[in-house]
Scaffold this motif. Sequence first.
Motif, PDB file in Angstrom:
ATOM      1  N   LEU A 254       0.860  -1.188   0.000  1.00 37.56           N
ATOM      2  CA  LEU A 254       0.000   0.000   0.000  1.00 37.56           C
ATOM      3  C   LEU A 254       0.895   1.236   0.000  1.00 37.56           C
ATOM      4  O   LEU A 254       1.692   1.433   0.915  1.00 37.56           O
ATOM      5  CB  LEU A 254      -0.925  -0.009   1.216  1.00 37.56           C
ATOM      6  CG  LEU A 254      -2.271  -0.746   1.051  1.00 37.56           C
ATOM      7  CD1 LEU A 254      -2.059  -2.210   0.695  1.00 37.56           C
ATOM      8  CD2 LEU A 254      -3.117  -0.622   2.310  1.00 37.56           C
ATOM      9  N   ILE A 255       0.758   2.032  -1.044  1.00 36.58           N
ATOM     10  CA  ILE A 255       1.646   3.177  -1.252  1.00 36.58           C
ATOM     11  C   ILE A 255       0.889   4.468  -0.958  1.00 36.58           C
ATOM     12  O   ILE A 255       0.010   4.868  -1.724  1.00 36.58           O
ATOM     13  CB  ILE A 255       2.175   3.208  -2.695  1.00 36.58           C
ATOM     14  CG1 ILE A 255       2.866   1.884  -3.041  1.00 36.58           C
ATOM     15  CG2 ILE A 255       3.126   4.377  -2.894  1.00 36.58           C
ATOM     16  CD1 ILE A 255       3.264   1.762  -4.496  1.00 36.58           C
ATOM     17  N   PRO A 256       1.185   5.133   0.156  1.00 41.61           N
ATOM     18  CA  PRO A 256       0.474   6.371   0.488  1.00 41.61           C
ATOM     19  C   PRO A 256       0.989   7.541  -0.340  1.00 41.61           C
ATOM     20  O   PRO A 256       2.189   7.824  -0.342  1.00 41.61           O
ATOM     21  CB  PRO A 256       0.777   6.564   1.977  1.00 41.61           C
ATOM     22  CG  PRO A 256       2.103   5.889   2.175  1.00 41.61           C
ATOM     23  CD  PRO A 256       2.156   4.751   1.204  1.00 41.61           C
ATOM     24  N   VAL A 257       0.099   8.214  -1.040  1.00 43.94           N
ATOM     25  CA  VAL A 257       0.478   9.331  -1.918  1.00 43.94           C
ATOM     26  C   VAL A 257      -0.346  10.586  -1.614  1.00 43.94           C
ATOM     27  O   VAL A 257      -0.424  11.495  -2.420  1.00 43.94           O
ATOM     28  CB  VAL A 257       0.318   8.941  -3.402  1.00 43.94           C
ATOM     29  CG1 VAL A 257       1.306   7.849  -3.786  1.00 43.94           C
ATOM     30  CG2 VAL A 257      -1.122   8.512  -3.724  1.00 43.94           C
ATOM     31  N   GLY A 258      -0.966  10.646  -0.447  1.00 43.29           N
ATOM     32  CA  GLY A 258      -1.821  11.767  -0.113  1.00 43.29           C
ATOM     33  C   GLY A 258      -1.303  12.552   1.081  1.00 43.29           C
ATOM     34  O   GLY A 258      -0.186  12.318   1.540  1.00 43.29           O
ATOM     35  N   PRO A 259      -2.140  13.486   1.583  1.00 43.03           N
ATOM     36  CA  PRO A 259      -3.491  13.783   1.129  1.00 43.03           C
ATOM     37  C   PRO A 259      -3.483  14.519  -0.213  1.00 43.03           C
ATOM     38  O   PRO A 259      -2.680  15.434  -0.421  1.00 43.03           O
ATOM     39  CB  PRO A 259      -4.080  14.674   2.225  1.00 43.03           C
ATOM     40  CG  PRO A 259      -2.996  14.951   3.192  1.00 43.03           C
ATOM     41  CD  PRO A 259      -1.760  14.270   2.767  1.00 43.03           C
ATOM     42  N   LEU A 260      -4.387  14.091  -1.109  1.00 37.80           N
ATOM     43  CA  LEU A 260      -4.429  14.644  -2.455  1.00 37.80           C
ATOM     44  C   LEU A 260      -5.359  15.845  -2.494  1.00 37.80           C
ATOM     45  O   LEU A 260      -6.573  15.719  -2.621  1.00 37.80           O
ATOM     46  CB  LEU A 260      -4.866  13.562  -3.437  1.00 37.80           C
ATOM     47  CG  LEU A 260      -3.792  12.499  -3.671  1.00 37.80           C
ATOM     48  CD1 LEU A 260      -4.386  11.226  -4.242  1.00 37.80           C
ATOM     49  CD2 LEU A 260      -2.700  13.038  -4.581  1.00 37.80           C
TER      50      LEU A 260
END
Length: 487
Positions: A254-260
């Motif tokens: 699971l790759i966290p890329v946020g908060p968007l």
Amino acid sequence: MVQQRRRQHFLVVSLPAQGNINPALQLAKNLSRSGGGGGAAVTFATTISGHRKMFPSGSPPEGPVSFLPYSDGYDGGFDPVTGDTEGYMAQIKVVGYETLGGATRSLAAQGRPVTCIIYTLLLPWAADLAQELGVPSVLFWIQPATVFGVYYHYFHGFDGLISSHRDDPSCPVELPGMPRLRIRDLPSFMATPAAAQYAFVLTSFEEMFRTLDREVVENEKNNKKKKKKKIKVLVNSFEELEKEQLAAVETMELIPVGPLLPSAYTDGKNHEDTTFGGDLLKPDAKETYVEWLNGKEDRSVVYVSFGSFTVLPVPQREEISRALAESRRPFLWVVRGGREGAEAAAAAEKGKLVEWCSQVEVLSHRAVGCFVTHCGWNSTVESLLCGVPTVGLPQWTDQPTNARLAETEWGVGVRAEVNAGGLLEAAELRRCIELVMKDDGEIRRNGEAWSRRAREAVKEGGSSDRNLMAFVDSLEMAQCPTQLDLE
């Protein structure tokens, strides 16, 4: 001879729902700035009806992201309140697959082949399309990693345990890698006595997880002699927020890329990027509420909104109206589906009612002191980044889990308690508002701390920024460069 890496072309596919479009469109923008050189090519695809609502004047504005509408069989629009939602999900699976597949092949014929398909919730057929086209697919999970873990465990051996305790909201539920939850804290589709009516939604989620499981098996088969690689899932969260939950599913990364959120509210560098750019609802003129907020004291305003989907019944609006009027605090209330039941608060002359507004702009305004919310994930991460404490009144789907996390895991809000009939009474709402509005309270201090962490994560070089760049790089390394740059 050293071959030049080909330019990535991401196809980001979304349901025509505001909660899906906002983070998916912001992810598309961020991807367009990745990949080095001129950045990656990105095409954003939603249904024809959603595309028309996003761009009522016709053509989308020019920018780094291209737009590609596809048909779901309901080009005139679909009403999830009155329509056959189960039939809709079956229709979009067939028609969407066919029309998006045709559009994708047209892109290839134009010299712009898609190299990766990224899809949001309840669109597992997009992964099937990617497999047919011979390109990788990646799920973009628009809810917290905690909810991903809950669904994963539900479909991997815990469904019986949860289903057998639906009549006991306070029953504790312990799932591997998850914080301590109760039945009432789980997504509504699996946890309420009325969950049977949402069986088709659970079926859609189950199909999505079966698709991921299939990819796990294929990945292991193809990498028997190599170091085992996990399949990737992009998540609208950040490492510091859900570190343990992000690592809870061993077979998936699971790759966290946020908060968007639009970059004007994160790093402040791009002042033109102030909106997501995909409103399905026409907002009130900004002057009507921004100027009103400008005239209020710092942290004095109670902001009330329950998202783009939920329409509260009149008795509930009457209780909220009474609480706001009696609080004697200025308020900004987004009232959907008519203003009946909200007039008493408006008559107090301390508040303002609007049909729709730019929520992130409101939450980032200095005058806003708390947020009365349904606890949708977009609203939750927006309030986190802006440091605004919340009063939660969750309605359905992932909202009960989000409310629990905000209250007990992060300490940035409280969940308002409803009475035996499911109604939030005015006195309880008033109590919660006063609790979170304390300037020197622990909830506000926690909110300010999480705001700093969220901004650190999404700024250039922050954890989420690095994660997105590494994700793009990993795709480039995994794909054999058989051609030069696409353009």
